[in-house]
Design a protein around this motif. Structure first.
Motif: not given
Length: 253
Positions: A175-189
Motif C-alpha cells: 500500500i502506497h498513498w495518493s494524498v500526502d499530508s507532508k506532516d513529517y516535515s512540520n510545514p505548519g498546521v
C-alpha cells in the motif's frame, strides 16, 4: 482412373486431418503460453495507491516508527471524532517496545498494517534480508494483536519492483498513498490542512504520521476531519476501501 482419383482423395483427407491436428495442437500451445504470460506474477509490478470509486470514502493512514508522545493524542482525536477505522502501519521493533499503544490502537477498532521490523530502506537490501524482515515484523504484530496483518507499507514508503515481488510472495498487498499530508516535515498546521483537504477525492489513501517527529499533526487532524466531513466524506480502513472497488495502481520499474 476413377480408382486412382478415389485413392488420392483418401490421401488428401488424411493429410488434411494431420494438418488440422497440427494447427489444433499449436493453438493449444499458444493458449497455454498466453496463459503463462498473463498469470505470471513478474509480468508487471504494481502498488496500490488509491481505490477507484464514485463514493466519497477515504482511508486515513498513519505510520509509526518511534516515540510515544504523539501516538496517544492522535488516537484520542480519532476517538473524539468518532473514527474507529483508520489504518496504522507499525514498525514492529517500535511495536515491541510499546505494546500498550499497540493494544490501544486495535482495541479502538483501527486496522494494523506491517511497516517492517527494522526501519531501513528495503531497496538497499538483498532479497533474503527483506524477506526475513517482513516475516519477523509479521510474527511480532501477530503475537501482539492475535491478528494476521495483510497490508504492507515498507519503511519510508520506499520500494522497487523487487521489493514488490517479495511482498506479493509473502501474501501481502503493498500500500502506497495518493494524498500526502507532508506532516513529517512540520510545514505548519494550515499547510497540513491544505495539503489534505484541497487535494482529496473519493478513494484516496491519505498519509499521516504518528511518530514523535511530527509536531503539528495532532493540531491539524481535527480540522482536517471536520472539513472533510463537511464535504460529505466518510472514513474507512484501507481494506474496506479496497473491498468491492477497483484498486488503482502504478507500475514499478
Amino acid at each position: 482412373m476413377n480408382f486412382i482419383w478415389v485413392w488420392n482423395s483418401k490421401k488428401i483427407k488424411q493429410y488434411l486431418i494431420i494438418v488440422i491436428a497440427a494447427f489444433f495442437t499449436s493453438g493449444i500451445l499458444y493458449v497455454e503460453r498466453s496463459q503463462i504470460a498473463v498469470f505470471s506474477p513478474s509480468a508487471e509490478a504494481t502498488a496500490i495507491y488509491k481505490a477507484e470509486t464514485n463514493e466519497k470514502k477515504i482511508a486515513l493512514t498513519f505510520n509509526i516508527s518511534w516515540g510515544e508522545e504523539k501516538a496517544l493524542p492522535i488516537l484520542d482525536i480519532l476517538k473524539e471524532k468518532g473514527i474507529n477505522n483508520a489504518t496504522f502501519f507499525l514498525s514492529a521493533s517500535w511495536a515491541e517496545r510499546h505494546p500498550d499503544i499497540v493494544e490501544r490502537i486495535w482495541k479502538d477498532g483501527h486496522e494494523i498494517g506491517n511497516h517492517g521490523y527494522r526501519y531501513e530502506n528495503y531497496p538497499q537490501w538483498d532479497d533474503d534480508k527483506i524477506r526475513k524482515d517482513i516475516r519477523r515484523a509479521h510474527q511480532t504484530l501477530f503475537e501482539l494483536t492475535n491478528k494476521t496483518p495483510k497490508l504492507l507499507r515498507p519503511p519510508n514508503g520506499n520500494f522497487d519492483k523487487r521489493v514488490l515481488g517479495i511482498s506479493e510472495a509473502e501474501k501481502y498487498t503493498l500500500i502506497h498513498w495518493s494524498v500526502d499530508s507532508k506532516d513529517y516535515s512540520n510545514p505548519g498546521v494550515e499547510q497540513i490542512i491544505s495539503n489534505v483537504v484541497n487535494n482529496v477525492s473519493g478513494g484516496d489513501i491519505v498519509l499521516f504520521h504518528a511518530s514523535d517527529r511530527v509536531k503539528q499533526t495532532h493540531k491539524a487532524l481535527p480540522v482536517v476531519i471536520d472539513q472533510l466531513k463537511n464535504k460529505g466524506y466518510s472514513f474507512v480502513t484501507v481494506t474496506e476501501l479496497l473491498a468491492n472497488t477497483d484498486a488503482k495502481s502504478k507500475e514499478i520499474k
